[in-house]
Design an enzyme around this catalytic site. Structure first.
Site, PDB file in Angstrom:
ATOM      1  CE  LYS A   1       9.156  39.899   1.980  1.00 55.47           C
ATOM      2  NZ  LYS A   1      10.088  40.879   1.393  1.00 55.47           N
TER       3      LYS A   1
ATOM      4  N   PRO B   1      13.913  49.367  -0.304  1.00 60.04           N
ATOM      5  CG  PRO B   1      12.864  51.198   0.682  1.00 60.04           C
ATOM      6  CD  PRO B   1      13.689  50.812  -0.511  1.00 60.04           C
ATOM      7  CG  ASP B   2      10.986  43.605   2.557  1.00 57.85           C
ATOM      8  OD1 ASP B   2       9.797  43.834   2.884  1.00 57.85           O
ATOM      9  OD2 ASP B   2      11.383  42.498   2.173  1.00 57.85           O
TER      10      ASP B   2
ATOM     11  CG  ASN C   1       3.998  46.154 -10.301  1.00 57.85           C
ATOM     12  OD1 ASN C   1       2.805  46.469 -10.302  1.00 57.85           O
ATOM     13  ND2 ASN C   1       4.784  46.335  -9.247  1.00 57.85           N
TER      14      ASN C   1
ATOM     15  CG  ASP D   1      11.116  42.873  -5.663  1.00 60.61           C
ATOM     16  OD1 ASP D   1      10.568  43.104  -4.570  1.00 60.61           O
ATOM     17  OD2 ASP D   1      10.783  41.949  -6.421  1.00 60.61           O
TER      18      ASP D   1
ATOM     19  CE  LYS E   1      12.867  60.840 -24.355  1.00 55.90           C
ATOM     20  NZ  LYS E   1      11.923  61.266 -25.408  1.00 55.90           N
TER      21      LYS E   1
ATOM     22  CG  PHE F   1      -1.698  40.968  -0.728  1.00 53.96           C
ATOM     23  CD1 PHE F   1      -2.684  40.622  -1.629  1.00 53.96           C
ATOM     24  CD2 PHE F   1      -2.076  41.490   0.492  1.00 53.96           C
ATOM     25  CE1 PHE F   1      -4.029  40.790  -1.330  1.00 53.96           C
ATOM     26  CE2 PHE F   1      -3.415  41.667   0.815  1.00 53.96           C
ATOM     27  CZ  PHE F   1      -4.398  41.315  -0.107  1.00 53.96           C
TER      28      PHE F   1
END
Length: 396
Positions: free
Chosen positions: A339, A302-303, A207, A275, A285, A321
């Site tokens: 959470k 995994p969280d 991200n 996620d 490749k 966050f």
């Protein structure tokens, strides 16, 4: 650490322009900056610009009658809590190492009874010269603190070590030197940056997180006296100095690093963890072969935050966050409950805000007490405010 008086000696090098930003950063933290310019420094920055940013008189001349009558060089050298030399040129380092005192800057450095921090800056060949390296070793033995230099392109066109450390790096080193804040004795874990989930050896899922906010938070915590373990993915910004650094790539590695960090009092989970990951990443490749698009099967990562909140080793204060693009407060409030964390720092990262990867942040702190909106501010200011709230919560 707030309200300290810092004596800043600016040497005569092209990196002197960075000292202007350093003054601004130090004052943002609430410190008083008393500037001293060498004669050579005035060839790169003006006394007027330095004075305007510092809000203080600039000292330059060892034999200035008024300065010596009002505040002599001995008193000036000892009235500060810390002396910073940035840039510390090869000439200034040589004077310090060999006890020369033929101008105001070198005399102050000889007369001070306070800790001295230098940020070397010079051409790579000058840095590598045996004389400079001898002087460096002498200064280290004398107890002088060193920040940098960094490696990179130089104004002279050469490449190598000799670039002055960035202002935020020098700031972190200065605050480490004076570390005696309300979080002293507190171990804080901070996760930061993105994670990279491999597709094949050259591609990955990630991200746009730069890691700037996590780095700023770690620096602010150091300034409050905390011991900081900094677990970071491959961020754009360099990690802060003075932390226990753990570098990871994937979400699984980040969780493992977090779980293997013992005796954590506060956990701040600022990392933008992916996620999902590719269930079976290729070890070669993936090539275009004209037979259609490759099929990628995804698996949920995994969280990290939820796992730690449910752990028997849960820190006494856990802060998550929430980077959202819509229904920010509603989504973040639901995330905090789901959470199991104590606080959530929520922000809108829609492209129009410029938050993701930018220098500013606009956050809402969500806790049992409700939603507390903060004004849009520099990420370092957000970090300072968060660190102060943590200190108040633990000591209140």
């Amino acid at each position: 650490m707030t309200g300290k008086t810092l004596l800043l000696v600016i040497g005569g090098g092209i990196a002197a322009f960075k000292s202007l930003d350093l003054i601004r950063r130090l004052r943002e933290r609430g410190h008083r900056v008393v500037p001293v310019l060498t004669a050579a420094a005035t060839e790169f920055v003006t006394p007027l610009s330095v004075s305007a940013l510092a809000g203080e008189k600039v000292f330059q001349d060892l034999f200035d009658l008024n300065d010596e009558a009002e505040m002599g060089h001995i008193e000036l050298s000892r009235a500060a809590d810390l002396v910073i030399v940035a840039p510390a040129t090869a000439d200034l380092m040589a004077k310090m190492a060999n006890g020369h005192a033929n101008d105001l800057a070198s005399t102050l450095l000889m007369a001070t009874d306070k800790q001295v921090l230098i940020a070397p800056s010079m051409n790579v060949r000058m840095w590598e010269h045996p004389a400079t390296q001898r002087n460096l070793e002498t200064l280290k033995k004398d107890g002088i603190l060193i920040s940098g230099p960094n490696e990179g392109d130089m104004a002279c066109g050469e490449f190598g070590f000799g670039r002055m450390a960035e202002p935020m790096e020098i700031l972190a080193a200065a605050e480490m030197a004076l570390n005696d804040g309300p979080l002293k004795g507190t171990h804080v874990l901070v996760t930061s940056g993105p994670t990279h989930e491999p597709i094949d050896p050259v591609r990955y899922i990630a991200n746009r997180s730069s890691g700037a906010q996590g780095t700023a938070i770690a620096q602010a915590l150091l300034a409050q006296g905390a011991e900081v373990t900094f677990i970071t993915g491959p961020a754009d910004v360099p990690p802060p100095m003075g932390v226990n650094l753990v570098a990871v790539q994937t979400a699984a590695e980040m969780l493992d690093a977090v779980q293997n960090t013992p005796n954590v009092d506060v956990g701040i989970f600022a990392a933008a963890v992916a996620d999902w990951r590719v269930a079976s990443a290729s070890d070669q490749k993936i090539k275009k072969d004209g037979k259609g698009l490759p099929v990628l099967e995804f698996a949920e990562n995994p969280d990290v935050l939820a796992t730690i909140c449910a752990s028997t080793a849960r820190p006494k204060l856990v802060i998550g966050f929430a980077a959202e693009t819509q229904n920010v407060i509603e989504n973040a409030t639901a995330k905090r409950k789901r959470k199991g964390c104590d606080w959530i720092v929520a922000n809108d990262v829609s492209p129009s805000t410029g938050i993701m990867g930018g220098s500013e942040n606009d956050v809402t702190l969500i806790s049992n007490a409700g939603a507390e909106d903060w004004p849009r501010m520099d990420k370092s200011q957000v970090a300072t405010r968060l660190a102060e709230k943590i200190a108040a919560a633990l000591n209140g």
